[in-house]
Design a protein around this motif. Structure first.
Motif, PDB file in Angstrom:
ATOM      1  N   VAL A 197       2.618 -41.019  17.681  1.00 55.55           N
ATOM      2  CA  VAL A 197       2.898 -42.010  16.641  1.00 55.55           C
ATOM      3  C   VAL A 197       2.533 -43.405  17.134  1.00 55.55           C
ATOM      4  CG1 VAL A 197       4.686 -43.039  15.198  1.00 55.55           C
ATOM      5  CG2 VAL A 197       4.713 -40.575  15.658  1.00 55.55           C
ATOM      6  N   ARG A 198       2.819 -43.675  18.390  1.00 52.73           N
ATOM      7  CA  ARG A 198       2.489 -44.972  18.984  1.00 52.73           C
ATOM      8  C   ARG A 198       0.976 -45.181  19.040  1.00 52.73           C
ATOM      9  NH1 ARG A 198       5.534 -44.219  23.014  1.00 52.73           N
ATOM     10  NH2 ARG A 198       4.007 -43.900  24.667  1.00 52.73           N
ATOM     11  N   GLU A 199       0.236 -44.150  19.361  1.00 51.96           N
ATOM     12  CA  GLU A 199      -1.226 -44.252  19.410  1.00 51.96           C
ATOM     13  C   GLU A 199      -1.803 -44.532  18.030  1.00 51.96           C
ATOM     14  OE1 GLU A 199      -2.629 -40.684  21.161  1.00 51.96           O
ATOM     15  OE2 GLU A 199      -1.989 -41.195  23.205  1.00 51.96           O
ATOM     16  N   LYS A 200      -1.246 -43.876  17.008  1.00 46.16           N
ATOM     17  CA  LYS A 200      -1.732 -44.108  15.653  1.00 46.16           C
ATOM     18  C   LYS A 200      -1.477 -45.547  15.221  1.00 46.16           C
ATOM     19  CE  LYS A 200      -1.437 -39.373  13.839  1.00 46.16           C
ATOM     20  NZ  LYS A 200      -2.841 -39.297  13.369  1.00 46.16           N
ATOM     21  N   ASP A 201      -0.313 -46.071  15.558  1.00 48.76           N
ATOM     22  CA  ASP A 201      -0.018 -47.464  15.213  1.00 48.76           C
ATOM     23  C   ASP A 201      -0.997 -48.419  15.884  1.00 48.76           C
ATOM     24  OD1 ASP A 201       2.052 -46.720  13.620  1.00 48.76           O
ATOM     25  OD2 ASP A 201       3.644 -47.176  15.056  1.00 48.76           O
ATOM     26  N   LYS A 202      -1.327 -48.136  17.136  1.00 44.93           N
ATOM     27  CA  LYS A 202      -2.265 -48.991  17.853  1.00 44.93           C
ATOM     28  C   LYS A 202      -3.650 -48.944  17.216  1.00 44.93           C
ATOM     29  CE  LYS A 202      -4.213 -49.783  22.468  1.00 44.93           C
ATOM     30  NZ  LYS A 202      -4.253 -49.303  23.880  1.00 44.93           N
ATOM     31  N   CYS A 203      -4.101 -47.752  16.851  1.00 45.78           N
ATOM     32  CA  CYS A 203      -5.411 -47.618  16.212  1.00 45.78           C
ATOM     33  C   CYS A 203      -5.432 -48.290  14.844  1.00 45.78           C
ATOM     34  CB  CYS A 203      -5.782 -46.141  16.083  1.00 45.78           C
ATOM     35  SG  CYS A 203      -6.114 -45.303  17.653  1.00 45.78           S
ATOM     36  N   SER A 204      -4.322 -48.189  14.122  1.00 49.20           N
ATOM     37  CA  SER A 204      -4.258 -48.782  12.790  1.00 49.20           C
ATOM     38  C   SER A 204      -4.418 -50.293  12.838  1.00 49.20           C
ATOM     39  CB  SER A 204      -2.929 -48.409  12.134  1.00 49.20           C
ATOM     40  OG  SER A 204      -2.779 -49.037  10.895  1.00 49.20           O
ATOM     41  N   SER A 205      -3.883 -50.915  13.867  1.00 47.12           N
ATOM     42  CA  SER A 205      -3.940 -52.381  13.957  1.00 47.12           C
ATOM     43  C   SER A 205      -5.340 -52.899  14.258  1.00 47.12           C
ATOM     44  CB  SER A 205      -2.964 -52.873  15.031  1.00 47.12           C
ATOM     45  OG  SER A 205      -3.335 -52.373  16.307  1.00 47.12           O
ATOM     46  N   THR A 206      -6.199 -52.049  14.800  1.00 49.75           N
ATOM     47  CA  THR A 206      -7.554 -52.492  15.174  1.00 49.75           C
ATOM     48  C   THR A 206      -8.645 -51.841  14.328  1.00 49.75           C
ATOM     49  OG1 THR A 206      -7.703 -50.758  16.873  1.00 49.75           O
ATOM     50  CG2 THR A 206      -6.838 -52.900  17.554  1.00 49.75           C
ATOM     51  N   MET A 207      -8.265 -51.046  13.331  1.00 46.10           N
ATOM     52  CA  MET A 207      -9.262 -50.321  12.552  1.00 46.10           C
ATOM     53  C   MET A 207     -10.036 -51.273  11.646  1.00 46.10           C
ATOM     54  SD  MET A 207      -8.809 -46.944  10.181  1.00 46.10           S
ATOM     55  CE  MET A 207      -8.111 -46.093  11.592  1.00 46.10           C
ATOM     56  N   PRO A 208     -11.365 -51.202  11.642  1.00 48.10           N
ATOM     57  CA  PRO A 208     -12.173 -52.079  10.785  1.00 48.10           C
ATOM     58  C   PRO A 208     -11.934 -51.809   9.302  1.00 48.10           C
ATOM     59  CG  PRO A 208     -13.499 -51.042  12.502  1.00 48.10           C
ATOM     60  CD  PRO A 208     -12.186 -50.337  12.499  1.00 48.10           C
TER      61      PRO A 208
END
Length: 610
Positions: A197-208
C-alpha cells in the motif's frame, strides 16, 4: 478482417488524413497557466465532505464476524455505496480521497480509539461511529489541529460536536498514537501502512498525467504546435518530464504525457472542459488503439462496460461517424445516461449508442448487432495493477469497491478466482455474436488467473464450439498486424505497475484466416455425407482415389446420381462420371484403355512356312 499493415502504430498519419483538420487558432484562445511544481490538492474539507466520506467508508468496510469486530458500526460494508449528490467534482474527489485514507488506516485508528479509552469517557452511537473514525483520521494527519473552516459552506452540528469531542480527548489519543509509532519504529504515519500500500501511494504521487487528443476537433499536430507556442518543450524521454514539458506516447500516437506537478493545473482546464483534450488513464488508451489496429471503418464495436464513457468516446473517434457505431453497455440509471450523453456530446462524438442492458443479457442475434466486428471487454477486475486509486475511480467511473480492495495489501484468492470466472463468461458471451472478427480484452490486474489463464480457457472454449469447427480464433499481439504478430513469441501486452503508469494486461483474440481445404479433406467430407459413398480411401503417395467395388456397384452409384457431377464447380472437360481428374489419373486411365487384360488379348501366331 485485414489487420493494419506496417510496424507499431507510432504515428498518426492515417488518422490525420481521414479526419478533418483544424487550425490551432481555436486553441490559442486558451492559454495554459504557469506550472507550479508545489501545487497540491486542497485538504480543507467541508462538513458535508466529512458526512459523505463516512457514508462511503461505512459501505466499504471489510466484512467481519460480529464477535470479532473491534468497533461496532451501524452498517457493515456490502459494497453498495449510497447514491450521493455531490456539489461539484472537487467535493466528490475529496470525499473518495478521505474515505480511501480512512480505509487504509482503519486498523490503526481503531487501535488508538480502544487504547486511549475514548469510548469509556465519550460513548458514541453505532450510527456516528463511522463519522468519528473519518474525522479522527483527518486529525491524525494534521497533528491534531482543526482545519480552518471552508468558505461558503454550511456547518453541520454533528460534525462540529464530533470535532470538539475528539479535540478534548486529543492528549490521550495522541499518546496512544505515539506508543504505536514507537512500537513499530515509525517516523511517520505512512510507515505503519502495509508495504504494498505504501509503494502504491508513492507511485501515485509521481505518476504523470495522460491526456488524449480529440481528433474530431483538433489534430495531434495542431495541439503539439500550440503547446510549443506556449513555451512547452517536447522531450523524447519520460525521465526528463518536469516543468513545462510534454511527451508523445510511443504506442498511443494521440496521447500526450505531462509531469505529475501539473495535475492540479489540468483539473477544470478549458481545453478539457470544451473537449479538445480528455484526461484518462493510459491503459484505456492502449485498449482503444488495439481496437483501431484491427477495426475496419465500416464495422461496429461493442463495449462491455461504459463507465464514464471516456473509453467509448475514445474508441468512437477512430470510427467513421456516419457508417459505424459503438455500442456501450452498462448505463444503470437515467442520471448515468444523461452524464455520458453530455460528455460524449461535448466531444462531438455522434456514433456512441448507450445500452442499459448488461452485456451478459444481450441477445447476439439482435439485428442491431449484425455489423458488430470487434468487442472491447473491460471487466470489473481486481485492479491490482492500479496505483492511483482515487484518480482512476474518478476518470473511469469504476465502482467504489476499488477503494476497499486497494486499501489492503492483497486480495483474497477466492475473490480472484471468482473474478476470473466472471471474465470467462464475458468472453464466452462475446463469441456468440455472428459477425465477430476480434475481441480486445483489457484488465488492470497483475494476477495470471485473471489474465493468461482466462485467455487460454476462452480459446479452448471458442475452438471447440460445434458450429465453429471451421472458424478458429487465435491470440495476436495487440499493437501489431497479424503478419508481425506471428513472428513474436509473446502474444500479450503486459504493463507492470510503476511510478510512470498503472499496470495492465491487454490481449487480442482474432479470427484466423480460413485456409483452403485439401482435396483429401473435401473427398472425406463428401464421403461422410453419402455423396460419394463408393470412395473410401485416398492413396497417400499418389493422391489417387481408391474406389472399392466392381463395375456394377460403380455404375449403380452413378445411375443413382443421374450421372451428374459430384462437384458442380468443376468444368465438364475435367471430370469423368462426375469425379474430378488429375493429370496423373488421366494418364493412367489412358494407359488402361490401350492395354487389354490378359484373358481378352488375341495371340497372333506367325504364318506357317509354305
Amino acid at each position: 478482417m485485414d489487420f493494419a499493415s506496417g510496424k507499431l502504430q507510432r504515428n498518426f498519419n492515417v488518422t490525420d488524413n481521414i479526419l478533418r483538420r483544424h487550425s490551432p487558432t481555436e486553441l490559442r484562445a486558451h492559454s495554459l497557466p504557469n506550472v507550479s511544481p508545489s501545487a497540491k490538492q486542497s485538504t480543507e474539507y467541508s462538513h458535508q465532505v466529512y458526512v459523505h466520506a463516512s457514508q462511503v467508508f461505512e459501505s466499504l468496510l471489510p466484512k467481519v464476524d460480529r464477535d470479532k469486530e473491534v468497533i461496532r458500526y451501524a452498517r457493515w460494508g456490502d459494497g453498495e455505496v449510497p447514491r450521493i449528490h455531490f456539489r461539484d467534482e472537487g467535493s466528490k474527489r475529496q470525499t473518495y480521497n478521505l474515505a480511501f485514507t480512512t480505509l487504509k488506516y482503519q486498523q490503526l485508528i481503531e487501535t488508538v480509539l480502544i487504547e486511549s479509552g475514548f469510548f469509556i469517557q465519550h460513548p458514541v452511537s453505532d450510527e456516528d461511529q463511522s463519522l468519528v473514525t473519518v474525522i479522527l483520521c483527518d486529525l491524525m494527519n494534521r497533528n491534531f489541529r482543526l482545519p480552518p473552516p471552508v468558505p461558503n459552506s454550511a456547518a453541520i452540528p454533528i460534525v462540529t460536536e464530533v470535532q470538539e469531542t475528539l479535540m478534548k480527548a486529543r492528549t490521550k489519543l495522541n499518546g496512544a498514537l505515539a506508543r504505536n509509532r514507537i512500537k513499530h519504529q515509525a517516523l511517520s504515519l505512512d510507515v505503519l501502512l502495509p508495504e504494498k500500500v505504501r509503494e502504491k501511494d508513492k507511485c501515485s504521487s509521481t505518476m504523470p498525467i495522460y491526456v488524449w487528443v480529440n481528433i474530431l476537433k483538433q489534430s495531434v499536430r495542431s495541439v503539439i504546435s500550440y503547446l510549443l507556442e506556449q513555451q512547452y518543450e517536447q522531450v523524447r524521454d519520460m525521465e526528463k518530464l518536469e516543468g513545462k514539458t510534454f511527451y508523445l506516447d510511443p504506442l498511443c500516437a494521440d496521447v500526450l504525457v505531462f509531469p505529475a506537478s501539473t495535475k492540479e493545473m489540468w483539473r477544470g482546464h478549458p481545453l478539457l472542459e470544451e473537449g479538445y483534450l480528455v484526461l484518462q488513464d493510459r491503459t484505456c488508451s492502449l485498449a482503444c488503439h488495439a481496437v483501431r489496429t484491427i477495426m475496419e471503418t465500416e464495422g461496429d464495436v461493442l463495449h462491455t462496460h461504459v463507465g464514464t464513457g471516456r473509453t467509448a468516446a475514445h474508441g468512437a473517434t477512430f470510427l467513421d461517424q456516419e457508417k459505424s457505431n459503438l455500442f456501450a453497455c452498462g448505463v444503470d440509471s437515467p442520471q448515468h445516461v444523461q452524464e455520458v450523453e453530455s460528455f460524449v456530446g461535448r466531444l462531438g462524438v455522434k456514433n456512441v449508442r448507450l445500452l442499459q442492458d448488461d452485456f451478459l443479457e444481450l441477445d447476439p442475434a439482435d439485428p442491431k448487432f449484425k455489423n458488430v466486428r470487434v468487442i472491447l471487454v473491460t471487466p470489473r477486475c481486481s485492479r491490482s495493477g492500479v496505483n492511483n486509486a482515487v484518480d482512476f475511480l474518478m476518470n473511469e467511473g469504476e465502482d467504489a469497491t476499488l477503494l476497499r480492495d486497494l486499501s489492503k495489501e492483497a486480495l483474497q484468492t477466492e475473490r480472484v478466482y471468482e473474478l476470473a470466472g466472471h471474465h470467462c463468461r464475458l468472453l464466452q458471451q462475446a463469441f456468440k455474436f455472428p459477425k465477430l472478427e476480434a475481441i480486445v480484452y483489457l484488465t488492470r490486474s497483475i494476477y495470471e488467473e485473471e489474465n493468461e489463464n482466462v485467455i487460454l480457457k476462452t480459446l479452448e472454449f471458442a475452438n471447440s464450439l460445434p458450429d465453429n469447427k471451421r472458424i478458429r480464433f487465435k491470440s495476436y499481439h495487440p499493437m501489431m498486424c497479424k503478419k508481425e504478430s506471428d513472428t513474436q513469441r509473446d502474444k500479450f501486452l503486459r504493463v507492470q505497475p510503476s511510478e510512470n503508469a498503472n499496470g495492465c494486461f491487454l490481449a487480442v483474440l482474432a479470427r484466423e484466416p480460413e485456409a483452403a481445404e485439401k482435396p483429401q479433406d473435401v473427398i472425406a467430407r463428401a464421403a461422410a455425407t453419402g455423396i460419394i459413398d463408393e470412395v473410401t480411401a485416398i492413396d497417400p503417395v499418389t493422391g489417387e482415389l481408391i474406389v472399392h467395388g466392381g463395375r456394377k456397384k460403380r455404375d449403380a452409384a452413378l445411375t443413382r446420381r443421374g450421372n451428374k457431377p459430384i462437384f458442380p464447380h468443376h468444368k465438364s472437360n475435367n471430370k469423368h462420371n462426375g469425379i474430378p481428374l488429375t493429370n496423373l489419373v488421366k494418364m493412367r486411365m489412358t494407359e488402361k484403355r490401350n492395354v487389354l487384360p490378359p484373358h481378352a488379348q488375341v495371340v497372333v501366331h506367325p504364318k506357317p512356312f509354305k
